[in-house]
Design a protein around this motif. Structure first.
Motif, PDB file in Angstrom:
ATOM      1  N   VAL A   1      51.357  49.112  66.667  1.00  0.00           N
ATOM      2  CA  VAL A   1      51.046  49.397  68.059  1.00  0.00           C
ATOM      3  C   VAL A   1      51.026  50.904  68.312  1.00  0.00           C
ATOM      4  N   GLY A   2      51.784  51.646  67.538  1.00  0.00           N
ATOM      5  CA  GLY A   2      51.795  53.094  67.702  1.00  0.00           C
ATOM      6  C   GLY A   2      53.085  53.638  68.270  1.00  0.00           C
ATOM      7  N   LEU A   3      54.108  52.784  68.361  1.00  0.00           N
ATOM      8  CA  LEU A   3      55.391  53.264  68.880  1.00  0.00           C
ATOM      9  C   LEU A   3      56.252  53.896  67.795  1.00  0.00           C
ATOM     10  N   SER A   4      55.724  54.013  66.594  1.00  0.00           N
ATOM     11  CA  SER A   4      56.525  54.587  65.513  1.00  0.00           C
ATOM     12  C   SER A   4      56.686  56.094  65.660  1.00  0.00           C
ATOM     13  N   GLY A   5      56.007  56.673  66.648  1.00  0.00           N
ATOM     14  CA  GLY A   5      56.158  58.104  66.897  1.00  0.00           C
ATOM     15  C   GLY A   5      57.507  58.443  67.498  1.00  0.00           C
ATOM     16  N   ILE A   6      58.218  57.420  67.984  1.00  0.00           N
ATOM     17  CA  ILE A   6      59.559  57.648  68.531  1.00  0.00           C
ATOM     18  C   ILE A   6      60.495  57.929  67.363  1.00  0.00           C
ATOM     19  N   ASN A   7      61.154  59.068  67.412  1.00  0.00           N
ATOM     20  CA  ASN A   7      61.990  59.488  66.274  1.00  0.00           C
ATOM     21  C   ASN A   7      63.418  58.965  66.347  1.00  0.00           C
ATOM     22  N   LYS A   8      63.786  58.352  67.432  1.00  0.00           N
ATOM     23  CA  LYS A   8      65.161  57.849  67.583  1.00  0.00           C
ATOM     24  C   LYS A   8      65.229  56.391  67.138  1.00  0.00           C
ATOM     25  N   GLN A   9      65.952  56.112  66.084  1.00  0.00           N
ATOM     26  CA  GLN A   9      66.074  54.754  65.554  1.00  0.00           C
ATOM     27  C   GLN A   9      66.768  53.833  66.545  1.00  0.00           C
ATOM     28  N   PHE A  10      67.726  54.404  67.285  1.00  0.00           N
ATOM     29  CA  PHE A  10      68.444  53.595  68.271  1.00  0.00           C
ATOM     30  C   PHE A  10      67.489  53.070  69.340  1.00  0.00           C
ATOM     31  N   LEU A  11      66.577  53.918  69.799  1.00  0.00           N
ATOM     32  CA  LEU A  11      65.611  53.505  70.802  1.00  0.00           C
ATOM     33  C   LEU A  11      64.668  52.430  70.256  1.00  0.00           C
ATOM     34  N   LEU A  12      64.248  52.563  69.008  1.00  0.00           N
ATOM     35  CA  LEU A  12      63.405  51.540  68.377  1.00  0.00           C
ATOM     36  C   LEU A  12      64.152  50.213  68.242  1.00  0.00           C
ATOM     37  N   ASP A  13      65.416  50.283  67.912  1.00  0.00           N
ATOM     38  CA  ASP A  13      66.226  49.060  67.823  1.00  0.00           C
ATOM     39  C   ASP A  13      66.368  48.384  69.188  1.00  0.00           C
ATOM     40  N   LEU A  14      66.488  49.173  70.255  1.00  0.00           N
ATOM     41  CA  LEU A  14      66.548  48.600  71.599  1.00  0.00           C
ATOM     42  C   LEU A  14      65.236  47.901  71.954  1.00  0.00           C
ATOM     43  N   VAL A  15      64.125  48.506  71.569  1.00  0.00           N
ATOM     44  CA  VAL A  15      62.820  47.881  71.815  1.00  0.00           C
ATOM     45  C   VAL A  15      62.736  46.554  71.071  1.00  0.00           C
ATOM     46  N   ILE A  16      63.215  46.526  69.844  1.00  0.00           N
ATOM     47  CA  ILE A  16      63.180  45.282  69.050  1.00  0.00           C
ATOM     48  C   ILE A  16      64.086  44.231  69.682  1.00  0.00           C
ATOM     49  N   MET A  17      65.266  44.633  70.159  1.00  0.00           N
ATOM     50  CA  MET A  17      66.166  43.664  70.794  1.00  0.00           C
ATOM     51  C   MET A  17      65.560  43.084  72.070  1.00  0.00           C
ATOM     52  N   ILE A  18      64.971  43.926  72.895  1.00  0.00           N
ATOM     53  CA  ILE A  18      64.359  43.456  74.138  1.00  0.00           C
ATOM     54  C   ILE A  18      63.180  42.549  73.829  1.00  0.00           C
ATOM     55  N   THR A  19      62.387  42.905  72.827  1.00  0.00           N
ATOM     56  CA  THR A  19      61.257  42.076  72.426  1.00  0.00           C
ATOM     57  C   THR A  19      61.740  40.719  71.935  1.00  0.00           C
ATOM     58  N   THR A  20      62.805  40.697  71.157  1.00  0.00           N
ATOM     59  CA  THR A  20      63.355  39.444  70.646  1.00  0.00           C
ATOM     60  C   THR A  20      63.836  38.557  71.790  1.00  0.00           C
ATOM     61  N   ILE A  21      64.536  39.156  72.750  1.00  0.00           N
ATOM     62  CA  ILE A  21      65.011  38.380  73.905  1.00  0.00           C
ATOM     63  C   ILE A  21      63.827  37.819  74.673  1.00  0.00           C
ATOM     64  N   PHE A  22      62.793  38.636  74.880  1.00  0.00           N
ATOM     65  CA  PHE A  22      61.607  38.179  75.596  1.00  0.00           C
ATOM     66  C   PHE A  22      60.924  37.032  74.859  1.00  0.00           C
ATOM     67  N   ILE A  23      60.842  37.120  73.535  1.00  0.00           N
ATOM     68  CA  ILE A  23      60.201  36.072  72.740  1.00  0.00           C
ATOM     69  C   ILE A  23      60.959  34.751  72.860  1.00  0.00           C
ATOM     70  N   PHE A  24      62.292  34.809  72.733  1.00  0.00           N
ATOM     71  CA  PHE A  24      63.060  33.572  72.759  1.00  0.00           C
ATOM     72  C   PHE A  24      63.181  32.973  74.154  1.00  0.00           C
ATOM     73  N   GLU A  25      63.168  33.805  75.188  1.00  0.00           N
ATOM     74  CA  GLU A  25      63.222  33.258  76.547  1.00  0.00           C
ATOM     75  C   GLU A  25      61.920  32.628  76.968  1.00  0.00           C
ATOM     76  N   ASN A  26      60.805  33.098  76.440  1.00  0.00           N
ATOM     77  CA  ASN A  26      59.498  32.587  76.843  1.00  0.00           C
ATOM     78  C   ASN A  26      58.895  31.630  75.822  1.00  0.00           C
ATOM     79  N   SER A  27      59.652  31.261  74.812  1.00  0.00           N
ATOM     80  CA  SER A  27      59.120  30.320  73.824  1.00  0.00           C
ATOM     81  C   SER A  27      59.197  28.899  74.384  1.00  0.00           C
ATOM     82  N   PRO A  28      58.218  28.064  74.028  1.00  0.00           N
ATOM     83  CA  PRO A  28      58.251  26.670  74.507  1.00  0.00           C
ATOM     84  C   PRO A  28      59.386  25.909  73.855  1.00  0.00           C
ATOM     85  N   GLY A  29      60.021  25.042  74.587  1.00  0.00           N
ATOM     86  CA  GLY A  29      61.057  24.197  74.014  1.00  0.00           C
ATOM     87  C   GLY A  29      62.341  24.526  74.536  1.00  0.00           C
TER      88      GLY A  29
END
Length: 125
Positions: A97-125
C-alpha cells in the motif's frame, strides 16, 4: 498392530501381555499380569483389550510403527504458540500500500493491530 498374548509361566500361572511384531520379532509392549484362575484370566484379558482400545496410541492400518519414536504428551513441555502468519501477511500488505515509509516500527505495529481488530470485528460469523 497390538495383540493380546497369553502364555504359561514357570509357576503354572498364565501371563497376559500386550505385544506387537517388529521385523518379525515379538516385542512385549505391556505386561498386564499373571492369573492363576480362569476368572482372573478373563479379567486380565478385558483389561488388556481395554488398554489396546483406550490407552495405546492409534496406529494407521498396516503401517509398521516404531513405538520408541512416539510422542508422550505427559513428558513434553509446552513452550508457547507464536501467531506470526497474520502479522507477516499484514506487513506485506502495508508495504504494498505504501505505508512502509513510516520509520517507526511501533507505529506500524499499531496499524497492524487496528487492522486485525477491524478484520475480526467485521468478519461474518
Amino acid at each position: 498392530m497390538l495383540r493380546i498374548r497369553t502364555i504359561k509361566t514357570g509357576s503354572g500361572a498364565r501371563a497376559v501381555q500386550v505385544i506387537y511384531y517388529l521385523n518379525r520379532k515379538r516385542v512385549i509392549y505391556k505386561h498386564i499380569g499373571s492369573a492363576k484362575t480362569d476368572s482372573e484370566l478373563e479379567t486380565m484379558l478385558v483389561v488388556a483389550q481395554d488398554f489396546i482400545d483406550n490407552y495405546a496410541p492409534t496406529l494407521p492400518f498396516e503401517i509398521e510403527t516404531k513405538f520408541d519414536n512416539l510422542l508422550y504428551l505427559d513428558k513434553a513441555d509446552f513452550l508457547g504458540v507464536y501467531y506470526t502468519y497474520l502479522y507477516e501477511i499484514l506487513s506485506a500488505i502495508i508495504k504494498k500500500v505504501g505505508l512502509s515509509g513510516i520509520n517507526k516500527q511501533f507505529l506500524l505495529d499499531l496499524v497492524i493491530m487496528i487492522t486485525t481488530i477491524f478484520i475480526f470485528e467485521n468478519s461474518p460469523g
